[in-house]
Design a protein around this motif. Structure first.
Motif, mmCIF file in Angstrom:
data_model
loop_
_atom_site.group_PDB
_atom_site.id
_atom_site.type_symbol
_atom_site.label_atom_id
_atom_site.label_comp_id
_atom_site.label_asym_id
_atom_site.label_seq_id
_atom_site.Cartn_x
_atom_site.Cartn_y
_atom_site.Cartn_z
ATOM 1 N N GLY A 39 -6.378 -0.234 3.142
ATOM 2 C CA GLY A 39 -5.879 -0.800 4.619
ATOM 3 C C GLY A 39 -7.402 -1.515 4.613
ATOM 4 O O GLY A 39 -7.095 -3.047 5.325
ATOM 5 N N HIS A 40 -8.787 -1.282 4.287
ATOM 6 C CA HIS A 40 -9.890 -2.545 4.122
ATOM 7 C C HIS A 40 -9.759 -3.209 2.633
ATOM 8 O O HIS A 40 -10.029 -4.802 2.867
ATOM 9 C CB HIS A 40 -11.281 -1.774 3.485
ATOM 10 N N PHE A 41 -9.139 -2.551 1.942
ATOM 11 C CA PHE A 41 -9.297 -3.723 0.742
ATOM 12 C C PHE A 41 -8.184 -3.548 -0.863
ATOM 13 O O PHE A 41 -8.577 -2.405 -1.595
ATOM 14 C CB PHE A 41 -10.458 -3.081 -0.429
ATOM 15 N N SER A 42 -7.883 -4.142 -0.340
ATOM 16 C CA SER A 42 -5.763 -3.810 -1.534
ATOM 17 C C SER A 42 -5.719 -4.965 -2.456
ATOM 18 O O SER A 42 -6.884 -5.317 -3.492
ATOM 19 C CB SER A 42 -4.718 -4.753 -0.799
ATOM 20 N N TYR B 227 -1.425 8.033 -7.050
ATOM 21 C CA TYR B 227 -2.519 9.771 -7.126
ATOM 22 C C TYR B 227 -2.330 10.804 -6.557
ATOM 23 O O TYR B 227 -1.833 10.959 -5.227
ATOM 24 C CB TYR B 227 -3.604 8.859 -5.821
ATOM 25 N N PRO B 228 -2.037 11.737 -6.991
ATOM 26 C CA PRO B 228 -2.203 13.162 -6.763
ATOM 27 C C PRO B 228 -2.914 13.546 -5.812
ATOM 28 O O PRO B 228 -2.620 14.668 -5.145
ATOM 29 C CB PRO B 228 -2.090 13.567 -8.658
ATOM 30 N N ARG B 229 -4.328 12.928 -5.759
ATOM 31 C CA ARG B 229 -5.310 13.886 -5.013
ATOM 32 C C ARG B 229 -5.130 12.543 -4.278
ATOM 33 O O ARG B 229 -6.161 11.722 -5.128
ATOM 34 C CB ARG B 229 -6.410 14.522 -5.455
ATOM 35 N N GLY B 230 -5.602 12.198 -3.090
ATOM 36 C CA GLY B 230 -6.480 11.596 -2.141
ATOM 37 C C GLY B 230 -5.396 10.485 -1.246
ATOM 38 O O GLY B 230 -5.879 9.439 -1.275
ATOM 39 N N GLU B 231 -4.241 10.934 -1.386
ATOM 40 C CA GLU B 231 -3.663 10.155 -1.119
ATOM 41 C C GLU B 231 -3.115 9.747 0.643
ATOM 42 O O GLU B 231 -3.315 8.216 0.597
ATOM 43 C CB GLU B 231 -1.786 10.429 -0.793
ATOM 44 N N LYS B 232 -3.448 10.351 1.396
ATOM 45 C CA LYS B 232 -3.438 10.425 2.609
ATOM 46 C C LYS B 232 -4.907 9.540 2.820
ATOM 47 O O LYS B 232 -4.729 8.719 4.075
ATOM 48 C CB LYS B 232 -3.679 12.176 3.514
ATOM 49 N N PHE B 233 -6.136 9.596 2.480
ATOM 50 C CA PHE B 233 -7.056 8.903 2.557
ATOM 51 C C PHE B 233 -7.179 7.275 1.406
ATOM 52 O O PHE B 233 -7.946 6.569 2.814
ATOM 53 C CB PHE B 233 -8.040 9.703 1.622
ATOM 54 N N LEU B 234 -6.876 7.669 0.880
ATOM 55 C CA LEU B 234 -7.101 6.214 0.187
ATOM 56 C C LEU B 234 -5.361 5.732 1.201
ATOM 57 O O LEU B 234 -5.219 4.072 1.048
ATOM 58 C CB LEU B 234 -6.036 6.238 -1.320
ATOM 59 N N ASN C 146 1.122 -1.075 0.151
ATOM 60 C CA ASN C 146 -0.121 -0.356 -0.022
ATOM 61 C C ASN C 146 0.861 0.897 -0.191
ATOM 62 O O ASN C 146 0.268 2.463 -0.719
ATOM 63 C CB ASN C 146 -1.078 -0.175 1.417
ATOM 64 N N PRO C 147 2.189 1.525 0.695
ATOM 65 C CA PRO C 147 2.776 2.130 0.072
ATOM 66 C C PRO C 147 3.070 2.886 -0.885
ATOM 67 O O PRO C 147 3.558 4.032 -1.144
ATOM 68 C CB PRO C 147 3.956 2.094 1.525
ATOM 69 N N GLN C 148 3.733 1.514 -1.024
ATOM 70 C CA GLN C 148 3.641 1.918 -2.776
ATOM 71 C C GLN C 148 2.873 2.669 -3.787
ATOM 72 O O GLN C 148 3.085 3.159 -4.905
ATOM 73 C CB GLN C 148 4.637 1.002 -3.345
ATOM 74 N N LEU C 149 1.151 2.318 -3.523
ATOM 75 C CA LEU C 149 0.408 1.916 -4.448
ATOM 76 C C LEU C 149 -0.023 3.777 -4.244
ATOM 77 O O LEU C 149 0.043 3.985 -5.566
ATOM 78 C CB LEU C 149 -0.971 0.950 -3.928
ATOM 79 N N ILE C 150 0.344 4.133 -3.516
ATOM 80 C CA ILE C 150 -0.746 4.961 -2.860
ATOM 81 C C ILE C 150 0.470 6.731 -3.232
ATOM 82 O O ILE C 150 -0.565 7.185 -3.723
ATOM 83 C CB ILE C 150 -1.397 6.012 -1.453
ATOM 84 N N LYS C 151 1.679 5.969 -3.899
ATOM 85 C CA LYS C 151 1.994 7.328 -4.576
ATOM 86 C C LYS C 151 1.652 7.268 -5.662
ATOM 87 O O LYS C 151 2.135 8.321 -6.931
ATOM 88 C CB LYS C 151 3.891 6.982 -4.951
#
Length: 404
Positions: free
Chosen positions: A76-79, A64-71, A57-62
């Motif tokens: 964490g619920h559905f990867s 997303y230009p918007r919503g990184e912290k939210f995602l 997930n730390p690799q995945l969220i990078k």
């Protein structure tokens, strides 16, 4: 029986509906057109880029230009692994391509559509077509959903309408009290109508570095020269991260392209001088270095005032320095943009501060949920927007049944 309404029959809508219906609720999808899963059908050239092989997930969220912290909470619920497991458990095997994109082994988006529709049918999810929502009214703990010809009532509502090019598309959500971040386009190519580079249309470079002048916005990756300007993953991803800045500039800016990525300017000059001493009687034109395509190399040489008949030993120091400059900082003037194929992605939507990331429920309106691009989340090209749809859809669907 709990009645749950889903507005929008796209990827997020279907995934929300399936997970909302698993507990026995009566789920109805409301679709404004006569088709379902239209974007799934055409995505990835008809193959459907389901997700991306970013399993951490730390690799995945990078991506997303918007919503990184939210995602970070959502994933964490559905990867990505959960997405792969869900489709493969329904007979749709997925494969990973060299760049990390994941597609069905069938290379046919219909495989994904069939899996979603079969799951929805098995749970008796109903779809009502040609139902454009014009208003939502809160009635007690539930809702009235109003179109021009009909009004329906639901206990819970999940909004999955995707992105819109204009803020008016979110009118009925604003009337409920939600703040809408004004939408701007994301994922587009740079038009360079007055640049000579256009004559090289069709040339691709596997690893270029592109930066927007006056900013820290930059991206590295494959670059494609087209008849309207520059495209390819490096440009598309940069357009996503720079979506708001480019919008504010009215899509007029300078892009700096570096064609040589693994050497410093000094090392590049040394390499050119070494080649010059080792091959003094070779022509500069027609003998590209650094893996640069021949036509592009000749264009860079021409732009550096190097004559076509020049041999390496004849090149003046001034022209050699110009060539290094063009290899490292080739400037093109951006004058407009072009949408990327069928990929319609916008930045903007429902303000994430008004949505619970662990449930996708509105903080403003009880029993109202969101999934997909209707909220201010968007990913770069490569399967990331679909992954956000599956994850937010799962969460909204599951959460809509709680405390029923």
């Amino acid at each position: 029986m709990l009645k749950i309404g889903i507005i929008g029959a796209g990827a997020a809508g279907f995934f929300s509906a399936i997970h909302a219906a698993e507990g026995g609720a009566k789920v109805t999808i409301l679709e404004k057109t006569s088709k379902v899963l239209a974007k799934v059908k055409i995505s990835g050239g008809g193959r459907c880029n389901v997700t991306h092989a970013a399993f951490e997930n730390p690799q995945l969220i990078k991506n997303y230009p918007r919503g990184e912290k939210f995602l970070k909470k959502v994933f964490g619920h559905f990867s990505v692994k959960d997405t792969v497991d869900w489709f493969e458990s329904r007979g749709v095997k997925l494969k990973v391509e060299q760049d990390g994109r994941m597609f069905p082994v069938s290379d046919d988006s219909q495989s994904i559509i069939d899996a979603l529709q079969q799951a929805a049918r098995a749970l008796q999810v109903e779809t009502i077509f040609n139902f454009p929502v014009i208003e939502i009214r809160k009635v007690g703990d539930g809702f009235q959903v109003i179109s021009e010809k009909k009004t329906l009532e639901f206990d819970r509502l999940i909004v999955c309408i995707g992105g819109f090019p204009k803020i008016q598309g979110f009118d009925f959500l604003q009337k409920l009290g939600h703040t809408i971040i004004p939408p701007v386009p994301s994922l587009f190519t740079f038009n360079t109508p007055n640049e000579p580079i256009k004559k090289l249309m069709g040339i691709s470079v596997p690893d270029a570095f592109v930066r927007l002048e006056g900013t820290k916005l930059a991206y590295r990756g494959p670059l494609l020269i087209t008849h309207w300007g520059v495209s390819g993953p490096a440009v598309l991803k940069l357009s996503a991260f720079g979506a708001q800045w480019l919008f504010d500039q009215d899509y007029h800016a300078n892009a700096h392209i570096r064609w040589v990525h693994d050497l410093s300017e000094e090392e590049t000059l040394d390499k050119l001088n070494r080649f010059k001493h080792e091959h003094p009687k070779k022509k500069i034109m027609g003998n590209p270095l650094f893996g640069i395509p021949t036509r592009l190399w000749e264009h860079l040489a021409e732009k550096s005032d190097i004559e076509s008949q020049f041999l390496w030993y004849e090149i003046p120091k001034k022209q050699l320095n110009k060539l290094v400059q063009n290899l490292f900082c080739y400037i093109v003037a951006i004058e407009g943009k072009t949408g990327f194929k069928e990929e319609f992605v916008t930045a903007g939507g429902v303000d994430l501060n008004e949505v619970h990331p662990d449930t996708m429920e509105s903080k403003i309106v009880k029993n109202l949920f969101f999934s997909g691009e209707v909220v201010n989340i968007d990913g770069i090209t490569g399967g990331f927007n679909f992954q956000a749809a599956w994850s937010t859809g799962y969460l909204a669907g599951k959460s809509s049944k709680i405390n029923a």
